[in-house]
Design an enzyme around this catalytic site. Structure first.
Site, PDB file in Angstrom:
ATOM      1  N   HIS A 189     -64.900  13.314 -16.306  1.00 33.72           N
ATOM      2  CA  HIS A 189     -63.561  12.352 -16.078  1.00 33.72           C
ATOM      3  C   HIS A 189     -63.220  11.255 -15.013  1.00 33.72           C
ATOM      4  O   HIS A 189     -62.810  10.462 -14.875  1.00 33.72           O
ATOM      5  CB  HIS A 189     -62.888  12.435 -16.843  1.00 33.72           C
ATOM      6  N   GLU A 432     -68.271  11.466 -32.056  1.00 28.26           N
ATOM      7  CA  GLU A 432     -69.232  12.352 -30.488  1.00 28.26           C
ATOM      8  C   GLU A 432     -69.866  13.095 -30.915  1.00 28.26           C
ATOM      9  O   GLU A 432     -69.800  13.767 -29.688  1.00 28.26           O
ATOM     10  CB  GLU A 432     -68.209  11.701 -29.746  1.00 28.26           C
ATOM     11  N   ASP A 456     -70.160  12.406 -25.039  1.00 30.33           N
ATOM     12  CA  ASP A 456     -69.682  13.799 -25.164  1.00 30.33           C
ATOM     13  C   ASP A 456     -70.832  13.479 -26.973  1.00 30.33           C
ATOM     14  O   ASP A 456     -71.894  14.401 -26.733  1.00 30.33           O
ATOM     15  CB  ASP A 456     -68.693  13.958 -26.365  1.00 30.33           C
ATOM     16  N   CYS A 503     -67.319   3.043 -27.504  1.00 31.95           N
ATOM     17  CA  CYS A 503     -66.435   3.163 -25.957  1.00 31.95           C
ATOM     18  C   CYS A 503     -67.100   3.857 -24.295  1.00 31.95           C
ATOM     19  O   CYS A 503     -66.673   4.429 -24.206  1.00 31.95           O
ATOM     20  CB  CYS A 503     -64.895   3.637 -26.411  1.00 31.95           C
TER      21      CYS A 503
HETATM   22  C1  PEP Z   1     -66.700   9.781 -25.097  1.00 36.26           C
HETATM   23  O1  PEP Z   1     -66.942  10.789 -25.301  1.00 36.26           O
HETATM   24  O2  PEP Z   1     -67.665   9.203 -25.213  1.00 36.26           O
HETATM   25  C2  PEP Z   1     -66.049   9.000 -24.385  1.00 36.26           C
HETATM   26  C3  PEP Z   1     -65.379   7.777 -24.521  1.00 36.26           C
HETATM   27  O3  PEP Z   1     -64.500  10.304 -24.635  1.00 36.26           O
HETATM   28  P1  PEP Z   1     -64.168  11.214 -23.086  1.00 36.26           P
HETATM   29  O4  PEP Z   1     -65.237  10.013 -22.111  1.00 36.26           O
HETATM   30  O5  PEP Z   1     -63.274  10.353 -23.419  1.00 36.26           O
HETATM   31  O6  PEP Z   1     -64.864  12.112 -24.337  1.00 36.26           O
HETATM   32 MG    MG Z   2     -65.394  12.634 -25.435  1.00 37.35          MG
END
Ligand code: PEP
Ligand code: MG
Length: 573
Positions: A189, A432, A456, A503
Site C-alpha cells: 500500500h 480478491e 490480493d 480496481c
Molecule cells: C486489491 O487487493 O487488488 C485491492 C484493490 O485492494 P487492496 O490493494 O487495498 O488490498
Molecule cells: Mg485487497
C-alpha cells in the site's frame, strides 16, 4: 547505480533525508542525590526545546498540511505544559532519584495505566498525546535527533527502511520529492499510495539506508527502478532532461482528458475510474479525467489515530467526496484494515500471517459496532451523489448475507431515527480471494456488481506474498490461472445482467489493456496518474484486436509467452 522495484513513475532529484528511528538508551541506574539539580536542568532544557519544536511544527503544519495536522501538535504543546505531567516527572527525578529519561518513561506508563482502561475517546486521545510528547522529550533529553516526515522543510528524497501506508499519505509533495526504501514491493500500500500521489519512488533496494547519508544528492527514477547517489554533472544533466520529457509526456496526455475511453473502432467503451484514499485525491482524479471513484480505501480514515472516526466525521467525508464526484459514481469500500494497514484504534493481535488473518470484512463482521457506524455514514452520504457500497475480502456467500443483514439493520435504525439516506444503494463485493472468483456465479446472485482486486487475488492464487521483494519475480498477474479467474468472474456477472470492474493495480497497467478489454471488463479503476496512459492505449486498439489478444492469451500455456504478446501489443506506450 542501485536497482530496486520501480514503484511509482517519474524522476525526482534532491537531497537525501534519512528517515530512520534512532534507538534511545534509557539510563535506569539511580541518580546520586548530588546530581539531582543538574538533571532537573537537563529536563528543563529538554522541555523548553520540546516546546520550541512543537511551536515550529504548529506553524509549519498549519501552513503546509492543514489545520487538522496543526491541531495534533497544538494538543501536544498543551500536554508539554501540563503541570501534573511535568510535576510527576520532576518528582521521579527528585524523590525517586531517576535519570530524567527514565523519569519521563515512568510517568508515561503511570498515566497510561491510570487512564488506559477507561472507554472514553477523549481520554484515549490524550493518552496518545502524552505518549507522543514524552517520546519527543526523551529524545531531546538524550540528544537523539527527531526525524519526522512532517518536519522535512527542504526539498528532499526520503530514504527509509520502510514507510507505512500512512507515512506515505502524509508526505508533503512540495518537500518530499521522492522516496527510496530498503524493503517493499509493487503492490504494497505504500507503493500504491505513492502512485496515487504521483511521488516517484523506488522500493526494495535492500540497503539504501546504509549507502546514503543525509544531504547526499540522489536521483530516483521511479519508472525504471534506478537510483543514483551523488551523480556527476553529466548524469545529473541527463536526468534533468528525462524529467522534462516525463513532464512533456504528461502534458501530451492531458489532451485526452475529455475524450471517452473507447476503442479505436468505437465498438467498446469502458468506464475509467480512480482509486482514492482521501478527499484530496478527488481533485487529481478529476483533473485526469476520472469518470468516478472505483475504489475509495476508507481505511485511511482510521489510520494514524487512536480513536475511531465517528459516524458524523465519516458522513462528512463521504458526502464531500460524493458531491465532488457527482454525477459520477463513487464506490466506497468498507473498512479493509489489516494486512499491511494497521490502526491504533482497533486492537489487532500479532499474527503469523496477517494477510491471511483477521482483516477487512472479517473484522467488520465481528466488530459490528465499527461496521454499522461506517454503513450508516455511507448510507447517509448516498443522498448527496451516486454512492455504491463494496465489501472487501469476501470468501463465502455467508459473509455477504451477514454484511447485508447488518446493512439492513443500519437502514432500520436510520428509519427509526428519521435520518434520510439512500435506500436504493448498489451493493458490490471485491473479488480478491480465489474462492470468490471460482464461486462467482453464486455470489453474483446477492450483489449488483463485482470489482476484481488483483493485488490480493494474485497473491492468494499464486501463493506469493505481495509485500515480499524476494518473491516479487513470482508475482505474475498474467499467469494463466489469473486470466481464467478474471474471465469467469466477468462472464458470470454478464450472464446475470450485472457488471464487473477491476480496481487492483493490474487495471492501471497499460500492457494489460488489450486483455482486460478483450475479457469484457466494464470498468477499470486505478491511481489517477495512470488514467490517461490507459485511456490512450484503449483508444489505440480495436475491440477485435483486444478480443483476439484475450483469446490468444487464454490459449497460451506459459506466462512468459502471454507477457511477450502483451508487450508487442503495447509497444511504444
Ligand atoms: C486489491 O487487493 O487488488 C485491492 C484493490 O485492494 P487492496 O490493494 O487495498 O488490498
Ligand atoms: Mg485487497
Amino acid at each position: 547505480m542501485l536497482k530496486g522495484v520501480a514503484a511509482s513513475p517519474g524522476i525526482a532529484i534532491g537531497k537525501a533525508y534519512q528517515y530512520i528511528e534512532e534507538k534511545v538508551a534509557i539510563n535506569n541506574r539511580p541518580l546520586s542525590a548530588g546530581d539531582v539539580e543538574a538533571q532537573i536542568k537537563v529536563f528543563d532544557d529538554a522541555l523548553a526545546k520540546t516546546k520550541e519544536q512543537l511551536t515550529g511544527l504548529i506553524e509549519y503544519s498549519g501552513k503546509k498540511l492543514g489545520s487538522d495536522k496543526a491541531k495534533i501538535f497544538e494538543s501536544h504543546l498543551e500536554m508539554a505544559g501540563d503541570e501534573e505531567l511535568v510535576g510527576d516527572i520532576k518528582e521521579n527525578i527528585t524523590e525517586n532519584l531517576m535519570h530524567p529519561e527514565a523519569a519521563v518513561k515512568k510517568t508515561t506508563e503511570k498515566f497510561e495505566e491510570i487512564f488506559g482502561a477507561l472507554e472514553d475517546d477523549y481520554i484515549k486521545e490524550r493518552i496518545a498525546d502524552i505518549k507522543d510528547v514524552c517520546s519527543r522529550l526523551i529524545k531531546n533529553i538524550c540528544g537523539v535527533p527527531i526525524k519526522s516526515l512532517n518536519q522535512v522543510t527542504e526539498e528532499s528524497i526520503i530514504i527509509a527502511k520502510d514507510l507505512t501506508p500512512s507515512d506515505t499519505v502524509q508526505l508533503d509533495k512540495d518537500m518530499c520529492k521522492g522516496f527510496c526504501t530498503d524493503i517493499g514491493s509493487l503492490t504494497s500500500h505504500t507503493a500504491i499510495m505513492a502512485r496515487s500521489q504521483e511521488i516517484p519512488a523506488v522500493v526494495g533496494l535492500s540497503d539504501i539506508t546504509a549507502r546514503v547519508k543525509d544531504g547526499d544528492i540522489v536521483i530516483v527514477d521511479g519508472s525504471t527502478g534506478q537510483v543514483y547517489i551523488n551523480p556527476d554533472e553529466t548524469l545529473l544533466r541527463q536526468y534533468k532532461e528525462k524529467q522534462a520529457e516525463f513532464e512533456e509526456e504528461k502534458q501530451r496526455l492531458r489532451k485526452l482528458v475529455k475524450l471517452p475511453a473507447e476503442t479505436k473502432d468505437k465498438a467498446r467503451r469502458v468506464e475509467l475510474a480512480a482509486n482514492i484514499g482521501s478527499i484530496e485525491d478527488c481533485e487529481n482524479a478529476l483533473e485526469n479525467g476520472a469518470e468516478g471513484v472505483g475504489l475509495f480505501r476508507t481505511e485511511f480514515l482510521y489510520m494514524d489515530r487512536s480513536v475511531l472516526p465517528s459516524e458524523e466525521e465519516q458522513f462528512e467525508t463521504y458526502k464531500k467526496i460524493a458531491q465532488k464526484m457527482a454525477p459520477h459514481p463513487v464506490i466506497i469500500r468498507t473498512l479493509d484494515i489489516g494486512g499491511d494497514k494497521e490502526t491504533p484504534c482497533i486492537d489487532m493481535p500479532d499474527e503469523m500471517n496477517p494477510f491471511l488473518g483477521w482483516r477487512a470484512i472479517r473484522i467488520c463482521l465481528e466488530r459490528t459496532d465499527i461496521f454499522k457506524t461506517q454503513l450508516r455514514a455511507i448510507l447517509r452520504a448516498g443522498n448527496y451523489g451516486k454512492v455504491r457500497i463494496m465489501f472487501p475480502m469476501i470468501s463465502d456467500l455467508s459473509e455477504i448475507k451477514e454484511a447485508k443483514r447488518i446493512l439492513i439493520s443500519a437502514m432500520t435504525e436510520l428509519d427509526n431515527e428519521k435520518i434520510p439516506y439512500a435506500r436504493d444503494i448498489e451493493i458490490g463485493i471485491m473479488i480478491e480471494i480465489p474462492a470468490a472468483a471460482i464461486a462467482a456465479d453464486i455470489l453474483i446472485q446477492e450483489v449488483d456488481f463485482f470489482s476484481i482486486g488483483t493485488n490480493d487475488l494474485v497473491q492468494y492464487t499464486l501463493a506469493v506474498d505481495r509485500m515480499n521483494e524476494k518473491t516479487s519475480h513470482l508475482y505474475k498477474p498474467f499467469n494463466l490461472a489469473i486470466l481464467r479467474l478474471i474471465e469467469n468472474v466477468v462472464s458470470v456477472s454478464h450472464k446475470a445482467g450485472k457488471w464487473t470492474g477491476m480496481c487492483g493495480e493490474l487495471a492501471g497497467c497499460v500492457k494489460a489493456v488489450p486483455i482486460l478489454l478483450g475479457l469484457g471488463l466494464d470498468e477499470l479503476s486505478m491511481s489517477a496518474a495512470s488514467l490517461l496512459k490507459v485511456k490512450s492505449m484503449i483508444r489505440s486498439i480495436t475491440l477485435e484486436q483486444a478480443e483476439k489478444a484475450a483469446q490468444q492469451a487464454l490459449m497460451m500455456k506459459e506466462t512468459e509467452r502471454i507477457e511477450k504478446l502483451l508487450e508487442q501489443l503495447s509497444d511504444g506506450f
